[in-house]
Design a protein around this motif. Structure first.
Motif, PDB file in Angstrom:
ATOM      1  N   THR A  79      20.160 -22.461 -59.052  1.00  0.00           N
ATOM      2  CA  THR A  79      20.443 -23.588 -58.165  1.00  0.00           C
ATOM      3  C   THR A  79      20.397 -24.864 -59.003  1.00  0.00           C
ATOM      4  O   THR A  79      19.855 -24.873 -60.102  1.00  0.00           O
ATOM      5  CB  THR A  79      19.428 -23.644 -57.003  1.00  0.00           C
ATOM      6  N   SER A  80      20.993 -25.901 -58.481  1.00  0.00           N
ATOM      7  CA  SER A  80      21.259 -27.174 -59.167  1.00  0.00           C
ATOM      8  C   SER A  80      22.396 -27.013 -60.169  1.00  0.00           C
ATOM      9  O   SER A  80      22.592 -27.853 -61.035  1.00  0.00           O
ATOM     10  CB  SER A  80      20.022 -27.802 -59.831  1.00  0.00           C
ATOM     11  N   SER A 119      25.317 -24.400 -50.312  1.00  0.00           N
ATOM     12  CA  SER A 119      23.928 -23.950 -50.258  1.00  0.00           C
ATOM     13  C   SER A 119      23.901 -22.430 -50.320  1.00  0.00           C
ATOM     14  O   SER A 119      24.634 -21.755 -49.608  1.00  0.00           O
ATOM     15  CB  SER A 119      23.202 -24.489 -49.040  1.00  0.00           C
ATOM     16  N   TRP A 135      23.169 -25.368 -54.414  1.00  0.00           N
ATOM     17  CA  TRP A 135      21.817 -25.882 -54.237  1.00  0.00           C
ATOM     18  C   TRP A 135      21.064 -25.108 -53.152  1.00  0.00           C
ATOM     19  O   TRP A 135      21.624 -24.273 -52.457  1.00  0.00           O
ATOM     20  CB  TRP A 135      21.869 -27.367 -53.886  1.00  0.00           C
ATOM     21  N   CYS A 165      14.785 -26.014 -53.852  1.00  0.00           N
ATOM     22  CA  CYS A 165      15.049 -26.198 -55.285  1.00  0.00           C
ATOM     23  C   CYS A 165      14.579 -27.572 -55.765  1.00  0.00           C
ATOM     24  O   CYS A 165      15.121 -28.593 -55.353  1.00  0.00           O
ATOM     25  CB  CYS A 165      16.546 -26.013 -55.529  1.00  0.00           C
ATOM     26  N   GLU A 211      28.175 -28.675 -56.196  1.00  0.00           N
ATOM     27  CA  GLU A 211      26.805 -28.304 -56.549  1.00  0.00           C
ATOM     28  C   GLU A 211      26.367 -27.109 -55.717  1.00  0.00           C
ATOM     29  O   GLU A 211      26.514 -27.099 -54.494  1.00  0.00           O
ATOM     30  CB  GLU A 211      25.814 -29.452 -56.292  1.00  0.00           C
ATOM     31  N   LEU A 223      19.354 -35.186 -56.605  1.00  0.00           N
ATOM     32  CA  LEU A 223      19.926 -35.814 -55.414  1.00  0.00           C
ATOM     33  C   LEU A 223      20.210 -37.320 -55.561  1.00  0.00           C
ATOM     34  O   LEU A 223      21.302 -37.763 -55.205  1.00  0.00           O
ATOM     35  CB  LEU A 223      19.063 -35.521 -54.179  1.00  0.00           C
ATOM     36  N   ASN A 245      14.811 -28.876 -58.826  1.00  0.00           N
ATOM     37  CA  ASN A 245      15.839 -29.527 -59.643  1.00  0.00           C
ATOM     38  C   ASN A 245      16.903 -30.181 -58.764  1.00  0.00           C
ATOM     39  O   ASN A 245      17.407 -31.254 -59.087  1.00  0.00           O
ATOM     40  CB  ASN A 245      16.501 -28.529 -60.601  1.00  0.00           C
ATOM     41  N   CYS A 246      17.246 -29.527 -57.655  1.00  0.00           N
ATOM     42  CA  CYS A 246      18.242 -30.085 -56.727  1.00  0.00           C
ATOM     43  C   CYS A 246      17.721 -31.394 -56.143  1.00  0.00           C
ATOM     44  O   CYS A 246      18.463 -32.370 -56.013  1.00  0.00           O
ATOM     45  CB  CYS A 246      18.556 -29.099 -55.605  1.00  0.00           C
ATOM     46  N   GLU A 247      16.435 -31.396 -55.799  1.00  0.00           N
ATOM     47  CA  GLU A 247      15.795 -32.593 -55.254  1.00  0.00           C
ATOM     48  C   GLU A 247      15.810 -33.718 -56.293  1.00  0.00           C
ATOM     49  O   GLU A 247      16.100 -34.869 -55.975  1.00  0.00           O
ATOM     50  CB  GLU A 247      14.359 -32.247 -54.862  1.00  0.00           C
ATOM     51  N   GLY A 257      28.912 -29.507 -51.527  1.00  0.00           N
ATOM     52  CA  GLY A 257      27.658 -28.791 -51.738  1.00  0.00           C
ATOM     53  C   GLY A 257      27.784 -27.392 -51.187  1.00  0.00           C
ATOM     54  O   GLY A 257      28.301 -27.205 -50.090  1.00  0.00           O
TER      55      GLY A 257
END
Length: 140
Positions: free
Chosen positions: A109-110, A69, A38, A42, A36, A49, A44-46, A67
């Motif tokens: 992101t996401s 970042s 991320w 973000c 991912e 999760l 959408n990332c949250e 991940g």
């Protein structure tokens, strides 16, 4: 994003403690992987999760979770604190120079890429709601 069936490219990233790493080497071969891209900011990332955590708990040892970042509007320290506070699963890397973001053609992101045992892309998706379970089953 990456095309389905292509092999995920190599890219220069760093560990969260600043050591150079190669994304392809971290992912490795021989077992499926969920990658991912991320950011701490973000939404959408949250939202994704809890799904990521559940998938990692279910497939721990069978699927590698990585991940990456992105370096836009955040620092490596902010990422370290976010990972610790929110229990972000898997191996965490820092795309300091945007090499992975560029080579993997990351649209947002996401962005999640699921790879099979041979390192080939079987799924890509963006957003806070993704069927990681279905994608992982394709990769197994």
């Amino acid at each position: 994003g990456l095309d389905l069936g292509t092999v995920a490219p190599s890219a220069a990233v760093q560990t969260l403690d600043g050591k150079p790493a190669d994304l392809a080497a971290v992912i490795g071969k021989g077992q499926p992987a969920v990658v991912e891209f991320w950011a701490t900011w973000c939404e959408n990332c949250e939202a994704l999760l809890p799904t990521l955590k559940a998938a990692e708990a279910k497939y721990r040892g069978k699927v590698k979770f990585v991940g990456v970042s992105v370096s836009v509007n955040q620092s490596v320290r902010r990422v370290q604190l976010h990972v610790a506070k929110h229990g972000v699963p898997g191996i965490q890397l820092w795309d300091a120079k945007g090499d992975a973001t560029g080579k993997w053609d990351v649209p947002a992101t996401s962005y999640v890429v699921v790879l099979d045992k041979a390192g080939k892309v079987v799924y890509t998706g963006v957003g806070g709601k993704q069927d990681l379970e279905g994608a992982i089953r394709k990769a197994m």
